[in-house]
Design an enzyme around this catalytic site. Structure first.
Site, PDB file in Angstrom:
ATOM      1  N   THR A  74     -10.761  -7.969   2.175  1.00 14.44           N
ATOM      2  CA  THR A  74     -10.422  -8.781   1.000  1.00 14.44           C
ATOM      3  C   THR A  74     -10.251 -10.253   1.370  1.00 14.44           C
ATOM      4  O   THR A  74      -9.919 -10.576   2.518  1.00 14.44           O
ATOM      5  CB  THR A  74      -9.097  -8.255   0.391  1.00 14.44           C
ATOM      6  OG1 THR A  74      -8.584  -9.205  -0.522  1.00 14.44           O
ATOM      7  CG2 THR A  74      -8.032  -8.044   1.458  1.00 14.44           C
ATOM      8  N   ASP A  75     -10.434 -11.117   0.384  1.00 16.83           N
ATOM      9  CA  ASP A  75     -10.182 -12.550   0.620  1.00 16.83           C
ATOM     10  C   ASP A  75      -8.686 -12.848   0.754  1.00 16.83           C
ATOM     11  O   ASP A  75      -8.290 -13.917   1.203  1.00 16.83           O
ATOM     12  CB  ASP A  75     -10.797 -13.408  -0.503  1.00 16.83           C
ATOM     13  CG  ASP A  75     -10.221 -13.130  -1.886  1.00 16.83           C
ATOM     14  OD1 ASP A  75      -9.413 -12.181  -2.028  1.00 16.83           O
ATOM     15  OD2 ASP A  75     -10.591 -13.841  -2.838  1.00 16.83           O
ATOM     16  N   GLU A  76      -7.840 -11.858   0.393  1.00 16.27           N
ATOM     17  CA  GLU A  76      -6.393 -12.118   0.405  1.00 16.27           C
ATOM     18  C   GLU A  76      -5.857 -12.317   1.820  1.00 16.27           C
ATOM     19  O   GLU A  76      -4.770 -12.859   2.003  1.00 16.27           O
ATOM     20  CB  GLU A  76      -5.641 -11.002  -0.332  1.00 16.27           C
ATOM     21  CG  GLU A  76      -6.139 -10.878  -1.762  1.00 16.27           C
ATOM     22  CD  GLU A  76      -5.303  -9.989  -2.668  1.00 16.27           C
ATOM     23  OE1 GLU A  76      -4.100  -9.848  -2.428  1.00 16.27           O
ATOM     24  OE2 GLU A  76      -5.868  -9.453  -3.635  1.00 16.27           O
ATOM     25  N   TYR A 117       0.432  -6.138   1.442  1.00 12.25           N
ATOM     26  CA  TYR A 117      -0.950  -5.658   1.326  1.00 12.25           C
ATOM     27  C   TYR A 117      -1.888  -6.497   2.183  1.00 12.25           C
ATOM     28  O   TYR A 117      -2.631  -5.972   3.021  1.00 12.25           O
ATOM     29  CB  TYR A 117      -1.403  -5.692  -0.147  1.00 12.25           C
ATOM     30  CG  TYR A 117      -2.910  -5.591  -0.326  1.00 12.25           C
ATOM     31  CD1 TYR A 117      -3.593  -4.435   0.059  1.00 12.25           C
ATOM     32  CD2 TYR A 117      -3.659  -6.657  -0.864  1.00 12.25           C
ATOM     33  CE1 TYR A 117      -4.984  -4.336  -0.089  1.00 12.25           C
ATOM     34  CE2 TYR A 117      -5.037  -6.559  -1.017  1.00 12.25           C
ATOM     35  CZ  TYR A 117      -5.693  -5.406  -0.632  1.00 12.25           C
ATOM     36  OH  TYR A 117      -7.061  -5.310  -0.766  1.00 12.25           O
ATOM     37  N   LYS A 157      -4.155  -5.568   5.529  1.00 12.88           N
ATOM     38  CA  LYS A 157      -5.624  -5.709   5.584  1.00 12.88           C
ATOM     39  C   LYS A 157      -6.010  -6.668   6.714  1.00 12.88           C
ATOM     40  O   LYS A 157      -6.989  -6.434   7.433  1.00 12.88           O
ATOM     41  CB  LYS A 157      -6.179  -6.215   4.243  1.00 12.88           C
ATOM     42  CG  LYS A 157      -6.117  -5.232   3.098  1.00 12.88           C
ATOM     43  CD  LYS A 157      -6.935  -3.963   3.294  1.00 12.88           C
ATOM     44  CE  LYS A 157      -8.434  -4.195   3.232  1.00 12.88           C
ATOM     45  NZ  LYS A 157      -9.185  -2.911   3.268  1.00 12.88           N
TER      46      LYS A 157
HETATM   47  P1  NAD Z   1      -8.603   1.804  -4.912  1.00 12.09           P
HETATM   48  O1  NAD Z   1      -7.128   1.768  -4.734  1.00 12.09           O
HETATM   49  O2  NAD Z   1      -9.185   1.888  -6.268  1.00 12.09           O
HETATM   50  O3  NAD Z   1      -9.207   3.042  -4.085  1.00 12.09           O
HETATM   51  C1  NAD Z   1      -8.757   3.388  -2.807  1.00 12.09           C
HETATM   52  C2  NAD Z   1      -9.271   4.783  -2.492  1.00 12.09           C
HETATM   53  O4  NAD Z   1      -8.826   5.121  -1.164  1.00 12.09           O
HETATM   54  C3  NAD Z   1      -8.740   5.872  -3.433  1.00 12.09           C
HETATM   55  O5  NAD Z   1      -9.783   6.749  -3.797  1.00 12.09           O
HETATM   56  C4  NAD Z   1      -7.702   6.587  -2.599  1.00 12.09           C
HETATM   57  O6  NAD Z   1      -7.559   7.966  -2.943  1.00 12.09           O
HETATM   58  C5  NAD Z   1      -8.260   6.429  -1.198  1.00 12.09           C
HETATM   59  N1  NAD Z   1      -7.210   6.478  -0.169  1.00 12.09           N
HETATM   60  C6  NAD Z   1      -6.022   5.804  -0.172  1.00 12.09           C
HETATM   61  N2  NAD Z   1      -5.302   6.139   0.919  1.00 12.09           N
HETATM   62  C7  NAD Z   1      -6.051   7.015   1.629  1.00 12.09           C
HETATM   63  C8  NAD Z   1      -5.864   7.707   2.849  1.00 12.09           C
HETATM   64  N3  NAD Z   1      -4.723   7.560   3.562  1.00 12.09           N
HETATM   65  N4  NAD Z   1      -6.842   8.526   3.308  1.00 12.09           N
HETATM   66  C9  NAD Z   1      -7.986   8.689   2.587  1.00 12.09           C
HETATM   67  N5  NAD Z   1      -8.219   8.069   1.415  1.00 12.09           N
HETATM   68  C10 NAD Z   1      -7.263   7.251   0.936  1.00 12.09           C
HETATM   69  O7  NAD Z   1      -9.138   0.535  -4.120  1.00 12.09           O
HETATM   70  P2  NAD Z   1     -10.393  -0.397  -4.437  1.00 12.09           P
HETATM   71  O8  NAD Z   1      -9.973  -1.458  -5.362  1.00 12.09           O
HETATM   72  O9  NAD Z   1     -11.561   0.447  -4.758  1.00 12.09           O
HETATM   73  O10 NAD Z   1     -10.594  -1.086  -2.998  1.00 12.09           O
HETATM   74  C11 NAD Z   1     -11.426  -0.488  -2.014  1.00 12.09           C
HETATM   75  C12 NAD Z   1     -11.424  -1.340  -0.777  1.00 12.09           C
HETATM   76  O11 NAD Z   1     -11.920  -2.637  -1.085  1.00 12.09           O
HETATM   77  C13 NAD Z   1     -10.040  -1.547  -0.171  1.00 12.09           C
HETATM   78  O12 NAD Z   1     -10.161  -1.521   1.227  1.00 12.09           O
HETATM   79  C14 NAD Z   1      -9.634  -2.926  -0.656  1.00 12.09           C
HETATM   80  O13 NAD Z   1      -8.764  -3.557   0.272  1.00 12.09           O
HETATM   81  C15 NAD Z   1     -10.975  -3.629  -0.703  1.00 12.09           C
HETATM   82  N6  NAD Z   1     -11.081  -4.716  -1.693  1.00 12.09           N
HETATM   83  C16 NAD Z   1     -10.708  -4.518  -2.986  1.00 12.09           C
HETATM   84  C17 NAD Z   1     -10.857  -5.544  -3.917  1.00 12.09           C
HETATM   85  C18 NAD Z   1     -10.501  -5.371  -5.378  1.00 12.09           C
HETATM   86  O14 NAD Z   1     -10.547  -6.341  -6.134  1.00 12.09           O
HETATM   87  N7  NAD Z   1     -10.176  -4.173  -5.835  1.00 12.09           N
HETATM   88  C19 NAD Z   1     -11.389  -6.780  -3.505  1.00 12.09           C
HETATM   89  C20 NAD Z   1     -11.765  -6.941  -2.165  1.00 12.09           C
HETATM   90  C21 NAD Z   1     -11.611  -5.896  -1.282  1.00 12.09           C
HETATM   91  P1  TYD Z   2      -4.158  -7.959  -9.518  1.00 11.34           P
HETATM   92  O1  TYD Z   2      -5.144  -7.347 -10.450  1.00 11.34           O
HETATM   93  O2  TYD Z   2      -2.937  -7.157  -9.155  1.00 11.34           O
HETATM   94  O3  TYD Z   2      -4.967  -8.412  -8.223  1.00 11.34           O
HETATM   95  P2  TYD Z   2      -4.463  -9.298  -6.940  1.00 11.34           P
HETATM   96  O4  TYD Z   2      -2.994  -9.399  -6.943  1.00 11.34           O
HETATM   97  O5  TYD Z   2      -4.962  -8.476  -5.785  1.00 11.34           O
HETATM   98  O6  TYD Z   2      -5.160 -10.615  -7.066  1.00 11.34           O
HETATM   99  O7  TYD Z   2      -3.660  -9.321 -10.134  1.00 11.34           O
HETATM  100  C1  TYD Z   2      -4.568 -10.368 -10.465  1.00 11.34           C
HETATM  101  C2  TYD Z   2      -3.752 -11.544 -10.939  1.00 11.34           C
HETATM  102  O8  TYD Z   2      -3.094 -11.200 -12.172  1.00 11.34           O
HETATM  103  C3  TYD Z   2      -2.645 -11.939  -9.977  1.00 11.34           C
HETATM  104  O9  TYD Z   2      -2.504 -13.362  -9.995  1.00 11.34           O
HETATM  105  C4  TYD Z   2      -1.398 -11.304 -10.553  1.00 11.34           C
HETATM  106  C5  TYD Z   2      -1.666 -11.315 -12.061  1.00 11.34           C
HETATM  107  N1  TYD Z   2      -1.058 -10.203 -12.825  1.00 11.34           N
HETATM  108  C6  TYD Z   2      -0.284 -10.473 -13.954  1.00 11.34           C
HETATM  109  O10 TYD Z   2      -0.087 -11.647 -14.335  1.00 11.34           O
HETATM  110  N2  TYD Z   2       0.266  -9.429 -14.631  1.00 11.34           N
HETATM  111  C7  TYD Z   2       0.090  -8.136 -14.260  1.00 11.34           C
HETATM  112  O11 TYD Z   2       0.633  -7.198 -14.914  1.00 11.34           O
HETATM  113  C8  TYD Z   2      -0.738  -7.859 -13.112  1.00 11.34           C
HETATM  114  C9  TYD Z   2      -0.970  -6.457 -12.649  1.00 11.34           C
HETATM  115  C10 TYD Z   2      -1.289  -8.941 -12.432  1.00 11.34           C
END
Ligand code: NAD
Ligand code: TYD
Length: 347
Positions: free
Chosen positions: A130-132, A155, A159
């Site tokens: 992630t970019d975070e 988080y 990561k």
């Molecule tokens: P998500 O939370 O929707 O899915 C995570 C999946 O991992 C779920 O299916 C969960 O059951 C599985 N999981 C969790 N713990 C586990 C464990 N201990 N063993 C096996 N499986 C397990 O997450 P997402 O949003 O799909 O993100 C996927 C990946 O991409 C993550 O690594 C996240 O850091 C990265 N990412 C997410 C975003 C975003 O905006 N969602 C952006 C950049 C990177």
């Molecule tokens: P989120 O979807 O949790 O992603 P991330 O924290 O990984 O960027 O949140 C996106 C943005 O929205 C973040 O600035 C937090 C804000 N946010 C709210 O204002 N209200 C909410 O209920 C949630 C879940 C997020």
């Protein structure tokens, strides 16, 4: 080719699994997922009977199980997405993030190293991040691959740590790896505790839209299928021991995004313009809330030719349409434990 994809029942993982299963019928795709609250096999209903798709339920934190799985399968590649992924949950329970995101990743690295036994030709460990990890930007600038890590939430710290371990295995043991750091994703199958799907669900039910702080926090949004396409490209064409930033040059302050979403929802639900905006409620800020994320995606564009395929307006409309026509999915994932979570976080 036998490929292990972890976290394939989650949001992004399900799009990656679908893409690989459909586009590469000669690959065997193994989806390893613990099915936590965020994992849902309903996300993969349309491809679950494909002959090249295999589901394995298991936890990446379980070292013996992971070693046995690798021993039995000798995967050619790993695409690692399994993670605890929600910042707000990481503030409540950091250790859960240490276990899955750090220890789970190291377990996978150890298993890959052991089973590949220093014969790394044609092998690849792809870590999805992630970019975070870069921390927060001020009003100016973008995250590049050279930006130093400066994570602020449990988080992002977990990561960042997992990224460091992957890179360290590359340096120390010559494990061939690639890492991508992507900005915020949105789209179908997104669990409704993240901003966009949470607000879609609340608008449907006429519930308040809890905007943290003053709403002037900025995120860089990418349609999830564009991320899955980037993962496909980097897995096949990316250079070993490299990092690629992935993002759509698409920054939105939360409050502007929420107002746009409200407009789209009013139109789709045939409600008077302004109805959904009335639901906006400013609530207590998230502790340590990062002000701004924004990705410079020049490297992946120049080296691999990747660019987003949809504008934000198009992607948002596709997303809203998907949620409105998949109310069963939404109702299933928001029953049970979800209600408890919601009460704890927002009451
Ligand atoms: P998500 O939370 O929707 O899915 C995570 C999946 O991992 C779920 O299916 C969960 O059951 C599985 N999981 C969790 N713990 C586990 C464990 N201990 N063993 C096996 N499986 C397990 O997450 P997402 O949003 O799909 O993100 C996927 C990946 O991409 C993550 O690594 C996240 O850091 C990265 N990412 C997410 C975003 C975003 O905006 N969602 C952006 C950049 C990177
Ligand atoms: P989120 O979807 O949790 O992603 P991330 O924290 O990984 O960027 O949140 C996106 C943005 O929205 C973040 O600035 C937090 C804000 N946010 C709210 O204002 N209200 C909410 O209920 C949630 C879940 C997020």
């Amino acid at each position: 080719m036998k490929i292990l994809i972890t976290g394939g029942a989650g949001f992004i993982g399900s799009h990656v699994i679908r893409r690989f299963v459909q586009n590469y019928p000669n690959y065997h795709i193994y989806n390893l997922d613990a099915l936590t609250y965020a994992g849902n096999l309903e996300n993969l209903k349309d491809i679950e009977n494909f002959p090249n798709y295999h589901f394995v339920k298991g936890n990446i934190v379980d070292e013996d199980f992971i070693i046995t799985l690798f021993d039995e399968n000798n995967f050619d590649g790993v695409i690692h997405l399994a993670a605890e992924s929600h910042v707000d949950r990481s503030i409540e329970d950091p250790l859960a993030f240490v276990r899955t995101n750090i220890i789970g990743t190291v377990n996978l690295l150890n298993a890959a190293k052991k089973i590949w036994n220093d014969d790394f030709v044609g092998k690849r460990f792809y870590h999805v991040s992630t970019d975070e990890v870069y921390g927060s930007l001020g009003q100016e600038g973008l995250f590049t691959e050279e930006t130093s890590y400066n994570p602020n939430s449990p988080y992002s710290a977990s990561k960042a740590s997992s990224d460091h371990f992957v890179r360290a295995y590359g340096e120390t043991y010559k494990l061939p790896f690639v890492i991508t750091n992507c900005s915020n994703n949105y789209g179908p199958f997104h669990f409704p505790e993240k901003l966009i799907p949470l607000f879609i669900n609340n608008i449907i039910h006429n519930k308040p839209l809890p905007v943290y702080g003053d709403g002037k926090y900025t995120r860089d949004w990418l349609f999830v299928e564009d991320h899955a396409r980037a993962i496909d490209l980097v897995f096949h064409k990316g250079a070993n021991h490299q990092t690629y930033n992935v993002g759509g040059f698409n920054e939105w302050q939360n409050i502007d995004l929420v107002k746009l979403l409200c407009k789209v929802m009013d139109k789709k639900l045939d409600r008077k313009d302004g109805t959904s905006e009335n639901l906006i409620t400013y609530v207590r800020n998230r502790p340590g809330h990062d002000l701004r994320y924004a990705i410079d995606a020049t490297k992946i564009n120049k080296e691999l030719g990747w660019e987003p395929s949809v504008t934000f307006e198009e992607g948002l409309e596709l997303t809203v349409d998907w949620y409105l026509s998949n109310s069963d999915w939404l109702n299933h994932v928001t029953s049970g434990d979800y209600k408890e979570y919601y009460k704890k976080m927002y009451s």
